[in-house]
Scaffold this motif. Structure first.
Motif, PDB file in Angstrom:
ATOM      1  N   SER A 105      20.889 -43.289 -19.414  1.00 33.62           N
ATOM      2  CA  SER A 105      20.923 -44.491 -18.585  1.00 33.62           C
ATOM      3  C   SER A 105      19.575 -45.183 -18.709  1.00 33.62           C
ATOM      4  O   SER A 105      18.631 -44.895 -17.979  1.00 33.62           O
ATOM      5  N   THR A 106      19.481 -46.076 -19.710  1.00 32.05           N
ATOM      6  CA  THR A 106      18.213 -46.782 -19.949  1.00 32.05           C
ATOM      7  C   THR A 106      18.536 -48.199 -20.389  1.00 32.05           C
ATOM      8  O   THR A 106      19.611 -48.475 -20.913  1.00 32.05           O
ATOM      9  N   THR A 107      17.567 -49.093 -20.172  1.00 32.44           N
ATOM     10  CA  THR A 107      17.710 -50.420 -20.729  1.00 32.44           C
ATOM     11  C   THR A 107      17.129 -50.402 -22.139  1.00 32.44           C
ATOM     12  O   THR A 107      16.696 -49.361 -22.618  1.00 32.44           O
ATOM     13  N   SER A 108      17.128 -51.554 -22.817  1.00 35.07           N
ATOM     14  CA  SER A 108      16.763 -51.645 -24.229  1.00 35.07           C
ATOM     15  C   SER A 108      17.911 -51.073 -25.075  1.00 35.07           C
ATOM     16  O   SER A 108      18.879 -50.519 -24.548  1.00 35.07           O
ATOM     17  N   PHE A 109      17.827 -51.232 -26.397  1.00 39.75           N
ATOM     18  CA  PHE A 109      18.906 -50.777 -27.274  1.00 39.75           C
ATOM     19  C   PHE A 109      18.392 -50.630 -28.699  1.00 39.75           C
ATOM     20  O   PHE A 109      17.239 -50.950 -28.985  1.00 39.75           O
ATOM     21  N   GLY A 110      19.257 -50.116 -29.576  1.00 32.54           N
ATOM     22  CA  GLY A 110      18.910 -50.039 -30.996  1.00 32.54           C
ATOM     23  C   GLY A 110      18.117 -48.806 -31.385  1.00 32.54           C
ATOM     24  O   GLY A 110      17.622 -48.709 -32.500  1.00 32.54           O
ATOM     25  N   SER A 111      17.997 -47.844 -30.471  1.00 27.47           N
ATOM     26  CA  SER A 111      17.196 -46.650 -30.737  1.00 27.47           C
ATOM     27  C   SER A 111      18.076 -45.525 -31.300  1.00 27.47           C
ATOM     28  O   SER A 111      19.287 -45.663 -31.425  1.00 27.47           O
TER      29      SER A 111
END
Ligand code: PLP
Length: 374
Positions: A323-329
Motif C-alpha cells: 500500500s504505497t503511492t508512486s508506481f513503476g517500481s
C-alpha cells in the motif's frame, strides 16, 4: 539499435576505451571543478555542479537518445514540469492542462501561475481538446498526460499537436506512465516531453528524478538556463542510480506489462471489481487510440472496489501488493487515489504491477479479493 540495446548501452562513450579505464565510472560527486589559470583556454569544461556535471550528461544522453531530442534532467518530475510551465507561459500565454491528470501539475498552474495573471484552463484527457483550443485567448502552452494518471484515459497526441500549433501554442506531453520506450511524443509532433523518472525509468523506488526533452534545441537551452538559475538540480548519486535503473527498463516493462495483462484479465472476472482499465486490453475504450501512438504497454492499471473499507480489506489481505503511492517500481503496489483528492470514486485503486512472477502475483491478488467478498 533496438530499445533493449539502447537502454543497456545508453550514456556510455563509444570505444575504443583506454586500457584500465573503468567500465562503470560511478557518480562524479564534486560540487566544483578545476578552473585552470587565466591563460588556459576556456575548454567549455565543467566548472560548478549547479550548471553541469559529467554524470548528468551520461543520463541526458541516454534518455535524449530514446526520446529523440536534447534532454535536461531535473531533481524530480515536478521540478521538470514546473520549469516547463514557468519557461513557456506568461501573461497572454496561458496554459491548458488536463483536468484529470497528475494533481500537483494543476496545483503549480493554480497556485504559482494564476496569481501572476497567467490564464489557466483545463480539459478532460478524453475530452474535446480542439474545442478547448478554440477558446480565446489562445494558450501559449498545452500540457497533455497520456495515458493519464490515475484514470488511464488517452488523448490523440498527433491531432492535438496540430491544433495547438494552429493557434501558436507549444505542446508538452507528460510521458511518465508510458516511458520513452512506450511512447515517443516528439515523433508524434509534440514540442516537449516531460516525465517523472522517479517512476518506471529509474524503476526501483529509491530515487526522485525528472526530465524534459525538447524537439527544438533552443527550447532545451532555455530549460538548461532555467535549471541553473532555479537550482532544482539532481544529485549526481541519484542520477547515477537512474542511469543504472534505465539499463533494465526494457526487461522490467516486459514483465510489468505481462503481469498487468494477467491481473486485468483476472480482475475483470471477479464479482467485487468494476471498471477495470488497462489500455493494452483489446476492448479497453482507449485501446485503439493508444495502439495508434504507443509502442508498447506498461504495468499500470486501475479498477474500482465498492468502498474505501473494501480497499482497506483488500490491501490488508495482500502479501505481494504494497500500500504505497508512486508506481513503476520492482514491487507491485496499489494506491487508493481518492485519498489524495483526485476526483475519482472512493474505491478506485491504481495498481502498479511489479516484476514478481505472474502466477504468484495473480494468485495473491485473487486470494485477497476473495477475502473482501467474504
Ligand atoms: C509522479 C508524477 C509526477 C511528479 O513526479 P515527481 O518525480 O514525484 O516529482 C508528474 N506527473 C506524473 C504523471 C506522475 O505520475
Amino acid at each position: 539499435m533496438d530499445d533493449g540495446t539502447r537502454c543497456v548501452r545508453g550514456g556510455t562513450a563509444p570505444g575504443p576505451h583506454p586500457v584500465g579505464s573503468p567500465v562503470h565510472p560511478g557518480p562524479v560527486l564534486s560540487a566544483t571543478f578545476h578552473l585552470g589559470l587565466p591563460h588556459d583556454a576556456d575548454s567549455g569544461a565543467d566548472f560548478y555542479g549547479r550548471a553541469d556535471n559529467p554524470t548528468w550528461r551520461e543520463l541526458e544522453s541516454a534518455i535524449g537518445d530514446l526520446d529523440g531530442g536534447p534532454c535536461t534532467i531535473f531533481a524530480s518530475g515536478m521540478a521538470a514540469i514546473a520549469a516547463v510551465m514557468r519557461s513557456f507561459t506568461g501573461p497572454g500565454r496561458g496554459v491548458l492542462l488536463p483536468s484529470d491528470g497528475y494533481y500537483v501539475s494543476r496545483l503549480v498552474a493554480d497556485e504559482d501561475l494564476a496569481p501572476l495573471g497567467i490564464d489557466v484552463r483545463t480539459c478532460a484527457t478524453a475530452g474535446d481538446w480542439t474545442a478547448a483550443l478554440q477558446h480565446r485567448p489562445a494558450p501559449g502552452l498545452v500540457l497533455l498526460e497520456t495515458p493519464s494518471n490515475p484514470g488511464l484515459e488517452v488523448c490523440d497526441i498527433r491531432a492535438i499537436a496540430e491544433a495547438a500549433h494552429a493557434v501558436g501554442a507549444l505542446l508538452a506531453v507528460d510521458n511518465t506512465t508510458a516511458t520513452p520506450l512506450g511512447q515517443r511524443p516528439l515523433e508524434l509532433g509534440a514540442d516537449l516531453v516531460v516525465a517523472s523518472d522517479t517512476k518506471a525509468l529509474a524503476g526501483h523506488g529509491d530515487v526522485l528524478l525528472g526530465h524534459v526533452s525538447a524537439a527544438d534545441p533552443v527550447h532545451a537551452e532555455r530549460l538548461r538556463a532555467a535549471r541553473t538559475r532555479g537550482g532544482a538540480v539532481p544529485g549526481p548519486m541519484e542520477t547515477w542510480l537512474a542511469l543504472r535503473g534505465l539499463g533494465t527498463l526494457d526487461l522490467r516493462l516486459a514483465r510489468q506489462a505481462e503481469n498487468a495483462r494477467a491481473l486485468a484479465v483476472a480482475l475483470r472476472e471477479h464479482p467485487a471489481v468494476t471498471d477495470v482499465r488497462w489500455p493494452g486490453l483489446a476492448d479497453d475504450p482507449a485501446h485503439l487510440l493508444a495502439r495508434s501512438q504507443m509502442r508498447r504497454w506498461n504495468g499500470i492499471l486501475r479498477f474500482t472496489l465498492p468502498s474505501t473499507h473494501a480497499v482497506g480489506e483488500f490491501l490488508d489481505a495482500c502479501e505481494l501488493v504494497d500500500s504505497t503511492t508512486s508506481f513503476g517500481s520492482l514491487r507491485t503496489c496499489a494506491d487508493r487515489r481518492a485519498r489524495w483528492g483526485d476526483a475519482v470514486p472512493e474505491g478506485l485503486v491504481r495498481l502498479s504491477a511489479g516484476c514478481e512472477d505472474t502466477a504468484d502475483l495473480v494468485g495473491d491478488v485473487l486470494r485477497a479479493l476473495d477475502a473482501v467478498v467474504r
